[in-house]
Write a protein that holds these residues in place. Structure first.
Motif, PDB file in Angstrom:
ATOM      1  N   ARG A 138       0.838  -1.214   0.000  1.00  0.00           N
ATOM      2  CA  ARG A 138       0.000   0.000   0.000  1.00  0.00           C
ATOM      3  C   ARG A 138       0.861   1.247   0.000  1.00  0.00           C
ATOM      4  NH1 ARG A 138      -4.363  -1.926   4.371  1.00  0.00           N
ATOM      5  NH2 ARG A 138      -5.638  -3.138   2.951  1.00  0.00           N
ATOM      6  N   ALA A 139       1.905   1.237   0.824  1.00  0.00           N
ATOM      7  CA  ALA A 139       2.784   2.413   0.904  1.00  0.00           C
ATOM      8  C   ALA A 139       3.454   2.657  -0.449  1.00  0.00           C
ATOM      9  CB  ALA A 139       3.832   2.214   1.996  1.00  0.00           C
ATOM     10  N   LEU A 140       3.924   1.583  -1.085  1.00  0.00           N
ATOM     11  CA  LEU A 140       4.582   1.735  -2.392  1.00  0.00           C
ATOM     12  C   LEU A 140       3.603   2.275  -3.428  1.00  0.00           C
ATOM     13  CD1 LEU A 140       6.779  -1.507  -2.544  1.00  0.00           C
ATOM     14  CD2 LEU A 140       7.594   0.867  -2.455  1.00  0.00           C
ATOM     15  N   ALA A 141       2.386   1.748  -3.410  1.00  0.00           N
ATOM     16  CA  ALA A 141       1.389   2.169  -4.403  1.00  0.00           C
ATOM     17  C   ALA A 141       1.106   3.670  -4.282  1.00  0.00           C
ATOM     18  CB  ALA A 141       0.107   1.366  -4.218  1.00  0.00           C
ATOM     19  N   ASP A 142       1.284   4.214  -3.077  1.00  0.00           N
ATOM     20  CA  ASP A 142       0.963   5.614  -2.816  1.00  0.00           C
ATOM     21  C   ASP A 142       2.191   6.536  -2.903  1.00  0.00           C
ATOM     22  OD1 ASP A 142      -0.982   7.623  -1.748  1.00  0.00           O
ATOM     23  OD2 ASP A 142       0.529   7.726  -0.142  1.00  0.00           O
ATOM     24  N   ALA A 143       3.371   5.942  -3.144  1.00  0.00           N
ATOM     25  CA  ALA A 143       4.611   6.718  -3.026  1.00  0.00           C
ATOM     26  C   ALA A 143       4.836   7.678  -4.197  1.00  0.00           C
ATOM     27  CB  ALA A 143       5.796   5.756  -2.928  1.00  0.00           C
ATOM     28  N   ASP A 144       5.411   8.846  -3.881  1.00  0.00           N
ATOM     29  CA  ASP A 144       5.885   9.767  -4.922  1.00  0.00           C
ATOM     30  C   ASP A 144       7.360   9.529  -5.203  1.00  0.00           C
ATOM     31  OD1 ASP A 144       3.424  11.307  -5.048  1.00  0.00           O
ATOM     32  OD2 ASP A 144       3.991  12.027  -3.043  1.00  0.00           O
ATOM     33  N   VAL A 145       8.079   9.108  -4.168  1.00  0.00           N
ATOM     34  CA  VAL A 145       9.521   8.849  -4.276  1.00  0.00           C
ATOM     35  C   VAL A 145       9.817   7.568  -3.505  1.00  0.00           C
ATOM     36  CG1 VAL A 145      11.854   9.722  -3.761  1.00  0.00           C
ATOM     37  CG2 VAL A 145      10.014  11.337  -4.303  1.00  0.00           C
ATOM     38  N   VAL A 146      10.637   6.692  -4.105  1.00  0.00           N
ATOM     39  CA  VAL A 146      11.067   5.490  -3.371  1.00  0.00           C
ATOM     40  C   VAL A 146      12.589   5.438  -3.362  1.00  0.00           C
ATOM     41  CG1 VAL A 146      11.034   2.960  -3.254  1.00  0.00           C
ATOM     42  CG2 VAL A 146       9.006   4.185  -4.055  1.00  0.00           C
ATOM     43  N   LEU A 147      13.143   5.339  -2.170  1.00  0.00           N
ATOM     44  CA  LEU A 147      14.587   5.112  -2.035  1.00  0.00           C
ATOM     45  C   LEU A 147      14.785   3.637  -1.707  1.00  0.00           C
ATOM     46  CD1 LEU A 147      14.474   8.213  -1.740  1.00  0.00           C
ATOM     47  CD2 LEU A 147      16.153   8.029   0.088  1.00  0.00           C
ATOM     48  N   TYR A 148      15.537   2.937  -2.544  1.00  0.00           N
ATOM     49  CA  TYR A 148      15.720   1.503  -2.315  1.00  0.00           C
ATOM     50  C   TYR A 148      17.199   1.163  -2.407  1.00  0.00           C
ATOM     51  CZ  TYR A 148      16.337   1.007  -7.366  1.00  0.00           C
ATOM     52  OH  TYR A 148      16.808   1.114  -8.650  1.00  0.00           O
ATOM     53  N   ASP A 149      17.524  -0.065  -1.992  1.00  0.00           N
ATOM     54  CA  ASP A 149      18.918  -0.512  -2.120  1.00  0.00           C
ATOM     55  C   ASP A 149      18.938  -1.974  -2.525  1.00  0.00           C
ATOM     56  OD1 ASP A 149      18.767  -2.079   0.320  1.00  0.00           O
ATOM     57  OD2 ASP A 149      18.823  -0.150   1.374  1.00  0.00           O
ATOM     58  N   ARG A 150      20.113  -2.564  -2.549  1.00  0.00           N
ATOM     59  CA  ARG A 150      20.250  -3.878  -3.171  1.00  0.00           C
ATOM     60  C   ARG A 150      19.542  -4.969  -2.380  1.00  0.00           C
ATOM     61  NH1 ARG A 150      24.627  -7.243  -1.011  1.00  0.00           N
ATOM     62  NH2 ARG A 150      24.992  -5.946   0.785  1.00  0.00           N
ATOM     63  N   LEU A 151      19.346  -4.769  -1.089  1.00  0.00           N
ATOM     64  CA  LEU A 151      18.703  -5.821  -0.296  1.00  0.00           C
ATOM     65  C   LEU A 151      17.178  -5.701  -0.268  1.00  0.00           C
ATOM     66  CD1 LEU A 151      21.039  -6.488   2.780  1.00  0.00           C
ATOM     67  CD2 LEU A 151      20.537  -8.004   0.862  1.00  0.00           C
ATOM     68  N   SER A 152      16.644  -4.570  -0.730  1.00  0.00           N
ATOM     69  CA  SER A 152      15.185  -4.468  -0.752  1.00  0.00           C
ATOM     70  C   SER A 152      14.663  -5.070  -2.053  1.00  0.00           C
ATOM     71  CB  SER A 152      14.746  -3.008  -0.598  1.00  0.00           C
ATOM     72  OG  SER A 152      15.617  -2.121  -1.234  1.00  0.00           O
ATOM     73  N   PRO A 153      13.500  -5.719  -2.001  1.00  0.00           N
ATOM     74  CA  PRO A 153      12.975  -6.313  -3.234  1.00  0.00           C
ATOM     75  C   PRO A 153      12.626  -5.202  -4.218  1.00  0.00           C
ATOM     76  CG  PRO A 153      11.475  -6.677  -1.369  1.00  0.00           C
ATOM     77  CD  PRO A 153      12.601  -5.839  -0.870  1.00  0.00           C
ATOM     78  N   HIS A 154      13.330  -5.136  -5.330  1.00  0.00           N
ATOM     79  CA  HIS A 154      13.114  -3.975  -6.215  1.00  0.00           C
ATOM     80  C   HIS A 154      12.915  -4.346  -7.677  1.00  0.00           C
ATOM     81  CE1 HIS A 154      17.527  -4.577  -5.794  1.00  0.00           C
ATOM     82  NE2 HIS A 154      17.453  -4.507  -7.106  1.00  0.00           N
ATOM     83  N   GLU A 155      12.809  -5.639  -7.967  1.00  0.00           N
ATOM     84  CA  GLU A 155      12.716  -6.034  -9.374  1.00  0.00           C
ATOM     85  C   GLU A 155      11.506  -5.442 -10.074  1.00  0.00           C
ATOM     86  OE1 GLU A 155      13.031 -10.285  -9.836  1.00  0.00           O
ATOM     87  OE2 GLU A 155      15.163 -10.171  -9.273  1.00  0.00           O
ATOM     88  N   ARG A 156      10.374  -5.386  -9.366  1.00  0.00           N
ATOM     89  CA  ARG A 156       9.144  -4.890 -10.003  1.00  0.00           C
ATOM     90  C   ARG A 156       8.706  -3.566  -9.387  1.00  0.00           C
ATOM     91  NH1 ARG A 156       4.378  -6.693 -11.070  1.00  0.00           N
ATOM     92  NH2 ARG A 156       3.982  -7.366  -8.929  1.00  0.00           N
ATOM     93  N   LEU A 157       9.684  -2.794  -8.928  1.00  0.00           N
ATOM     94  CA  LEU A 157       9.328  -1.561  -8.224  1.00  0.00           C
ATOM     95  C   LEU A 157       8.515  -0.605  -9.090  1.00  0.00           C
ATOM     96  CD1 LEU A 157      12.046   0.092  -5.973  1.00  0.00           C
ATOM     97  CD2 LEU A 157       9.711  -0.617  -5.411  1.00  0.00           C
ATOM     98  N   SER A 158       8.842  -0.554 -10.379  1.00  0.00           N
ATOM     99  CA  SER A 158       8.133   0.410 -11.226  1.00  0.00           C
ATOM    100  C   SER A 158       6.653   0.042 -11.346  1.00  0.00           C
ATOM    101  CB  SER A 158       8.786   0.507 -12.603  1.00  0.00           C
ATOM    102  OG  SER A 158       8.941  -0.777 -13.132  1.00  0.00           O
ATOM    103  N   GLU A 159       6.333  -1.242 -11.160  1.00  0.00           N
ATOM    104  CA  GLU A 159       4.913  -1.638 -11.173  1.00  0.00           C
ATOM    105  C   GLU A 159       4.274  -1.449  -9.796  1.00  0.00           C
ATOM    106  OE1 GLU A 159       4.544  -5.631 -13.258  1.00  0.00           O
ATOM    107  OE2 GLU A 159       6.613  -5.044 -13.676  1.00  0.00           O
ATOM    108  N   LEU A 160       5.050  -1.752  -8.751  1.00  0.00           N
ATOM    109  CA  LEU A 160       4.493  -1.648  -7.394  1.00  0.00           C
ATOM    110  C   LEU A 160       4.332  -0.184  -6.972  1.00  0.00           C
ATOM    111  CD1 LEU A 160       6.550  -4.464  -5.581  1.00  0.00           C
ATOM    112  CD2 LEU A 160       4.238  -4.604  -6.515  1.00  0.00           C
ATOM    113  N   ALA A 161       5.209   0.671  -7.503  1.00  0.00           N
ATOM    114  CA  ALA A 161       5.148   2.100  -7.163  1.00  0.00           C
ATOM    115  C   ALA A 161       5.074   2.883  -8.472  1.00  0.00           C
ATOM    116  CB  ALA A 161       6.385   2.494  -6.358  1.00  0.00           C
TER     117      ALA A 161
END
Ligand code: SAH
Length: 257
Positions: free
Chosen positions: A24-47
């Protein structure tokens, strides 16, 4: 209007282990700061609406410093954005999440923390290792191996019994194994090293305190990995281990408990 910051625990890397709150937080985000240990493969779809910023840290190398991350959080929130800081595992388990919360509070930015599934518990589970088991272990201690433990800490840890879980512990493994032995832990106390949990490259190496340094070197063990020291390792799911070409697997299966 001032924005806000949400620190999100992203779990150990598998999307199905992200919480509903995280999604839910990702879906609502304007900016996401992530790093190599966070799941980020589909970030552009989740956020889908968010600007995605990789602040990823490689071992020994910090593309964006901790201070820099805190400034990014505060600056984007001041600009009115909902900023999500996506972290691996749980934000409050060796994740420097509390430092980021303090920085936001100091700047007067509203901040919320969404807990995540920590690798300390889930990565052993991925290898079929329970941290507690009736009659085997009634406690687990989660330790950072980032810096070598002191003699006193090693002594207490060896005396405490139960299960020892070490994060960031590949580099200090020789120090840990020798230290626990020095303070009376048995040579045949089982040790598991689970690398890259929940990824295609997940690999489990099973050994014991006396041989783990040699076995880890032979297996080419590298971070990120979770170490588990304790009798519960004997309960490991042998399917995963055999598939990964594990050391001492025959011994593990015949010895049982
Ligand atoms: N906040 C995180 C831990 C950050 S410290 C959490 O709660 O999980 C980083 C360490 O976590 C790594 O060095 C490694 O020991 C462990 N780790 C995180 N994700 C992992 C994974 N998918 N596989 C193996 N180890 C992992």
């Amino acid at each position: 209007m001032t924005g806000r910051v949400t620190l999100v625990g992203g779990g150990p890397g598998a999307e199905h282990l992200m919480t509903v709150g995280a999604l839910r937080a990702l879906a609502d985000a304007d900016v996401v700061l992530y790093d190599r240990l966070s799941p980020h493969e589909r970030l552009s779809e989740l956020a889908p609406r968010a600007l995605l910023i990789n602040v990823g840290k490689l071992p020994g190398h910090h593309p964006v410093s901790q201070k820099g991350i805190e400034l990014l959080l505060v600056d984007h929130a001041r600009a009115g954005c909902h900023v999500v800081r996506l972290k691996g595992g749980d934000p409050y388990v060796f994740g420097r999440g509390s430092e980021e919360v303090i920085a936001c509070r100091a700047a007067g930015i509203p901040v919320e923390v969404i807990p995540g599934v920590t690798s300390a518990i889930s990565v052993p589970a991925a290898a079929g290792i329970p941290l507690t088991h009736r009659g085997v272990s009634k406690l687990f201690t989660v330790v950072s191996g980032h810096a070598p433990l002191s003699e006193e800490e090693l002594q207490h840890l060896a005396a405490l019994g139960g299960t020892i879980v070490v994060l960031m512990g590949v580099g200090t493994l020789p120090h840990l194994a020798a230290g626990l032995r020095r303070h009376g832990a048995a040579a045949d106390l089982p040790v598991a090293i689970i690398e890259r949990g929940y990824s295609n490259g997940q690999k489990t190496t099973i050994s014991n305190l006396a041989e783990v340094v040699t076995d880890a070197t032979r297996a080419g063990v590298a971070a990120p990995a979770v170490l588990v020291v304790g009798e519960v390792v004997r309960l490991a799911d042998s399917g995963d281990l055999v598939a990964a070409g594990v050391i001492h697997s025959a011994e593990l299966m015949t010895e049982g408990l």
